[in-house]
Design a protein around this motif. Structure first.
Motif, short mmCIF file in Angstrom:
data_model
loop_
_atom_site.label_atom_id
_atom_site.label_comp_id
_atom_site.label_asym_id
_atom_site.label_seq_id
_atom_site.Cartn_x
_atom_site.Cartn_y
_atom_site.Cartn_z
N VAL A 97 0.85 -1.19 0.00
CA VAL A 97 0.00 0.00 0.00
C VAL A 97 0.88 1.24 0.00
N GLU A 98 0.65 2.13 -0.95
CA GLU A 98 1.46 3.33 -1.07
C GLU A 98 1.12 4.38 -0.03
N ASN A 99 -0.18 4.62 0.19
CA ASN A 99 -0.61 5.72 1.04
C ASN A 99 -1.33 5.18 2.27
N LEU A 100 -0.63 5.08 3.37
CA LEU A 100 -1.20 4.56 4.60
C LEU A 100 -1.80 5.70 5.42
N THR A 101 -3.00 6.09 5.05
CA THR A 101 -3.65 7.22 5.72
C THR A 101 -4.77 6.72 6.62
N VAL A 102 -5.54 7.66 7.12
CA VAL A 102 -6.63 7.35 8.05
C VAL A 102 -7.72 6.56 7.33
N SER A 103 -8.15 5.47 7.97
CA SER A 103 -9.27 4.70 7.44
C SER A 103 -10.56 5.28 8.00
N ARG A 104 -11.61 5.27 7.18
CA ARG A 104 -12.88 5.80 7.62
C ARG A 104 -13.97 4.76 7.38
N GLY A 105 -14.97 4.78 8.25
CA GLY A 105 -16.06 3.83 8.12
C GLY A 105 -17.10 4.04 9.19
N TYR A 106 -17.81 2.95 9.49
CA TYR A 106 -18.88 3.05 10.50
C TYR A 106 -19.03 1.73 11.23
N ILE A 107 -19.72 1.82 12.38
CA ILE A 107 -20.03 0.65 13.19
C ILE A 107 -21.54 0.52 13.22
N ASN A 108 -22.05 -0.61 12.80
CA ASN A 108 -23.49 -0.86 12.79
C ASN A 108 -23.76 -2.16 13.52
N SER A 109 -24.43 -2.09 14.64
CA SER A 109 -24.75 -3.27 15.46
C SER A 109 -23.50 -4.04 15.85
N GLY A 110 -22.44 -3.34 16.18
CA GLY A 110 -21.20 -3.97 16.62
C GLY A 110 -20.32 -4.48 15.49
N LYS A 111 -20.78 -4.34 14.25
CA LYS A 111 -19.99 -4.80 13.10
C LYS A 111 -19.29 -3.60 12.46
N VAL A 112 -17.98 -3.70 12.28
CA VAL A 112 -17.18 -2.63 11.70
C VAL A 112 -17.18 -2.76 10.18
N THR A 113 -17.45 -1.65 9.49
CA THR A 113 -17.37 -1.60 8.04
C THR A 113 -16.50 -0.41 7.66
N ILE A 114 -15.42 -0.67 6.91
CA ILE A 114 -14.50 0.37 6.49
C ILE A 114 -14.86 0.76 5.06
N THR A 115 -15.01 2.06 4.82
CA THR A 115 -15.40 2.55 3.49
C THR A 115 -14.21 3.07 2.69
N GLU A 116 -13.14 3.51 3.37
CA GLU A 116 -11.95 3.98 2.65
C GLU A 116 -10.72 3.86 3.54
N GLY A 117 -9.57 3.74 2.91
CA GLY A 117 -8.31 3.68 3.64
C GLY A 117 -7.67 2.30 3.63
N LEU A 118 -6.62 2.16 4.41
CA LEU A 118 -5.82 0.94 4.49
C LEU A 118 -6.63 -0.29 4.86
N LEU A 119 -7.60 -0.13 5.73
CA LEU A 119 -8.35 -1.28 6.25
C LEU A 119 -9.54 -1.70 5.40
N LYS A 120 -9.77 -1.04 4.29
CA LYS A 120 -10.91 -1.40 3.45
C LYS A 120 -10.75 -2.83 2.97
N GLY A 121 -11.75 -3.66 3.27
CA GLY A 121 -11.71 -5.07 2.91
C GLY A 121 -10.92 -5.92 3.90
N ARG A 122 -10.39 -5.31 4.95
CA ARG A 122 -9.58 -6.01 5.95
C ARG A 122 -10.20 -5.91 7.34
N GLU A 123 -11.50 -5.77 7.41
CA GLU A 123 -12.19 -5.63 8.69
C GLU A 123 -11.93 -6.82 9.61
N HIS A 124 -11.72 -8.00 9.03
CA HIS A 124 -11.49 -9.21 9.82
C HIS A 124 -10.16 -9.16 10.59
N CYS A 125 -9.25 -8.26 10.18
CA CYS A 125 -7.94 -8.14 10.84
C CYS A 125 -7.98 -7.29 12.10
N ILE A 126 -9.06 -6.55 12.31
CA ILE A 126 -9.15 -5.63 13.44
C ILE A 126 -9.36 -6.40 14.73
#
Length: 158
Positions: A97-126
């Motif tokens: 990953v070239e640009n390791l910036t702030v990830s943004r997203g939301y928490i809905n019913s205790g489930k984390v969803t990342i919409t942009e940033g390094l963690l997008k698609g990597r919610e299982h790693c949190i």
């Protein structure tokens, strides 16, 4: 194959620059973190794995070139061994990953969803999320040991 090098604290970028001057692929991944100082949130650049540098090489023939570099303390593993393929695959997404910036997203019913940033698609790693510090904690295995690190994240509750 990725070899892990243990370097002097604070010399990670110097070692990477020196190795790249010698045409060796070296990485010291850093990322942007949100830190609060004096009541004001600021973006600061921090190392993901302090004191570690990663060298991408097809063989150990670079051992003496790397070992004699100022700031290098030792290779991890005795004798120096590359990371197992399972660990390399998990680590590769951070190194690529070239640009390791702030990830943004939301928490809905205790489930984390990342919409942009390094963690997008990597919610299982949190492993955990700290709302107060605006950070997610993740882990990565290096030579069989877990290394925990924080990544800046701004998550809103829905």
């Amino acid at each position: 194959m990725i070899y892990v090098i243990y370097v002097q604290s604070g010399r990670e970028h110097d070692v990477v620059a020196t190795l790249r001057d010698k045409n060796i692929n070296a990485y010291a991944p850093a990322h942007d973190l949100l830190e609060r100082k004096g009541g004001v949130w600021r973006m600061v650049r921090r190392m993901i794995f302090p004191t570690y540098v990663f060298v991408n090489s097809e063989g150990i023939e670079l051992y003496y070139t790397v070992k004699n570099t100022v700031g290098v303390l030792r290779f991890l593993g005795r004798p120096p061994t590359p990371l197992p393929m399972s660990e390399e695959v998990r680590l590769r997404w951070i190194l690529d990953v070239e640009n390791l910036t702030v990830s943004r997203g939301y928490i809905n019913s205790g489930k984390v969803t990342i919409t942009e940033g390094l963690l997008k698609g990597r919610e299982h790693c949190i492993v955990k999320y700290s709302k107060r510090r605006k950070r997610c904690t993740l882990y990565c295995e290096i030579n069989g040991r877990r290394h925990y690190f924080d990544v800046a994240a701004e998550l809103e509750k829905i």
